[in-house]
Scaffold this motif. Structure first.
Motif, PDB file in Angstrom:
ATOM      1  N   ALA A  41     -43.190  11.405  30.081  1.00  0.00           N
ATOM      2  CA  ALA A  41     -43.519  12.294  31.140  1.00  0.00           C
ATOM      3  C   ALA A  41     -43.481  11.657  32.336  1.00  0.00           C
ATOM      4  N   SER A  42     -43.960  10.158  32.424  1.00  0.00           N
ATOM      5  CA  SER A  42     -43.950   9.513  33.497  1.00  0.00           C
ATOM      6  C   SER A  42     -42.868   8.945  33.992  1.00  0.00           C
ATOM      7  N   GLY A  43     -41.935   8.971  33.280  1.00  0.00           N
ATOM      8  CA  GLY A  43     -40.477   8.639  33.920  1.00  0.00           C
ATOM      9  C   GLY A  43     -39.495   9.524  33.806  1.00  0.00           C
ATOM     10  N   PHE A  44     -39.933  10.793  33.490  1.00  0.00           N
ATOM     11  CA  PHE A  44     -39.060  11.867  33.529  1.00  0.00           C
ATOM     12  C   PHE A  44     -38.110  12.150  34.541  1.00  0.00           C
ATOM     13  N   VAL A  45     -38.453  12.065  35.856  1.00  0.00           N
ATOM     14  CA  VAL A  45     -37.803  12.460  37.093  1.00  0.00           C
ATOM     15  C   VAL A  45     -36.877  11.307  37.289  1.00  0.00           C
ATOM     16  N   LEU A  46     -37.274  10.218  37.191  1.00  0.00           N
ATOM     17  CA  LEU A  46     -36.353   8.913  37.354  1.00  0.00           C
ATOM     18  C   LEU A  46     -35.245   9.005  36.358  1.00  0.00           C
ATOM     19  N   THR A  47     -35.380   9.413  35.158  1.00  0.00           N
ATOM     20  CA  THR A  47     -34.791   9.421  33.868  1.00  0.00           C
ATOM     21  C   THR A  47     -33.614  10.432  34.177  1.00  0.00           C
ATOM     22  N   VAL A  48     -34.122  11.554  34.845  1.00  0.00           N
ATOM     23  CA  VAL A  48     -33.010  12.929  35.082  1.00  0.00           C
ATOM     24  C   VAL A  48     -32.190  12.413  36.240  1.00  0.00           C
ATOM     25  N   VAL A  49     -32.867  11.745  37.292  1.00  0.00           N
ATOM     26  CA  VAL A  49     -31.926  11.161  38.459  1.00  0.00           C
ATOM     27  C   VAL A  49     -30.791  10.365  38.103  1.00  0.00           C
ATOM     28  N   ILE A  50     -31.168   9.209  37.135  1.00  0.00           N
ATOM     29  CA  ILE A  50     -30.214   8.214  36.712  1.00  0.00           C
ATOM     30  C   ILE A  50     -29.319   8.890  35.825  1.00  0.00           C
ATOM     31  N   PHE A  51     -29.667   9.707  35.124  1.00  0.00           N
ATOM     32  CA  PHE A  51     -28.793  10.336  34.331  1.00  0.00           C
ATOM     33  C   PHE A  51     -27.816  11.215  34.845  1.00  0.00           C
ATOM     34  N   ALA A  52     -28.158  11.684  35.787  1.00  0.00           N
ATOM     35  CA  ALA A  52     -27.405  12.925  36.705  1.00  0.00           C
ATOM     36  C   ALA A  52     -26.367  12.057  37.425  1.00  0.00           C
ATOM     37  N   LEU A  53     -26.890  10.962  38.058  1.00  0.00           N
ATOM     38  CA  LEU A  53     -26.249  10.159  38.807  1.00  0.00           C
ATOM     39  C   LEU A  53     -24.847   9.542  37.864  1.00  0.00           C
ATOM     40  N   ALA A  54     -25.609   8.826  36.847  1.00  0.00           N
ATOM     41  CA  ALA A  54     -24.520   8.232  35.968  1.00  0.00           C
ATOM     42  C   ALA A  54     -23.279   9.234  35.319  1.00  0.00           C
ATOM     43  N   GLN A  55     -23.629  10.271  35.132  1.00  0.00           N
ATOM     44  CA  GLN A  55     -22.842  11.469  34.626  1.00  0.00           C
ATOM     45  C   GLN A  55     -21.839  12.168  35.670  1.00  0.00           C
ATOM     46  N   ALA A  56     -22.178  12.010  37.147  1.00  0.00           N
ATOM     47  CA  ALA A  56     -21.511  12.461  38.039  1.00  0.00           C
ATOM     48  C   ALA A  56     -20.453  11.355  38.281  1.00  0.00           C
ATOM     49  N   ILE A  57     -21.104  10.044  38.294  1.00  0.00           N
ATOM     50  CA  ILE A  57     -19.820   8.899  38.321  1.00  0.00           C
ATOM     51  C   ILE A  57     -19.071   8.798  37.289  1.00  0.00           C
ATOM     52  N   LEU A  58     -19.507   8.628  36.177  1.00  0.00           N
ATOM     53  CA  LEU A  58     -18.657   8.255  34.969  1.00  0.00           C
ATOM     54  C   LEU A  58     -17.712   9.135  34.578  1.00  0.00           C
TER      55      LEU A  58
END
Length: 132
Positions: free
Chosen positions: A33-50
């Motif tokens: 839970a503590s890193g959920f927002v950061l994980t979502v943002v990193i995942f979404a950015l990586a997905q959008a770029i990759l």
């Protein structure tokens, strides 16, 4: 500009839904839970770029695999998100593969359904304002 922001919000919410579904279904995948927002943002950015990059590479070299681009980009985006911090932990090759399919499917469904939900909410909100 507003459409871009709405698309970005839908992608973030879809990524969050996909990660939450995978977290609920798979025992060897954990999103804290503590890193959920950061994980979502990193995942979404990586997905959008990759995703576009992988699409070009596959289209150029192996057109027969075009249908798997979404799952492959999801798998790579999961890997990238797991590299940053301790918020996303995935153990075992099978869990990685199943997680990619679950996150991809849940995020795809959410991306498809969220615009309809948002439009319906907007229409209802407009009706309420007209009636008041």
């Amino acid at each position: 500009m507003i459409r871009l922001l709405i698309r970005a919000a839908i992608n973030l919410v879809s990524a969050a839904i996909g990660l939450l579904v995978a977290n609920a279904v798979l025992d060897d995948l954990e999103v804290t839970a503590s890193g959920f927002v950061l994980t979502v943002v990193i995942f979404a950015l990586a997905q959008a770029i990759l995703a576009p990059f992988i699409l070009v590479v596959v289209k150029r070299n192996a057109e027969a695999f075009l249908g798997g681009v979404g799952i492959v980009s999801t798998l790579v985006a999961l890997w990238v998100a797991s590299l940053f911090g301790d918020a996303l932990t995935i153990s075992g090759l099978a869990t990685w593969l199943i997680a990619a399919v679950i996150v991809w499917l849940a995020a795809a469904l959410a991306s498809f359904l969220l615009p309809f939900i948002l439009v319906k909410a907007g229409v209802e909100n407009a009706r309420e304002r007209r009636g008041a």
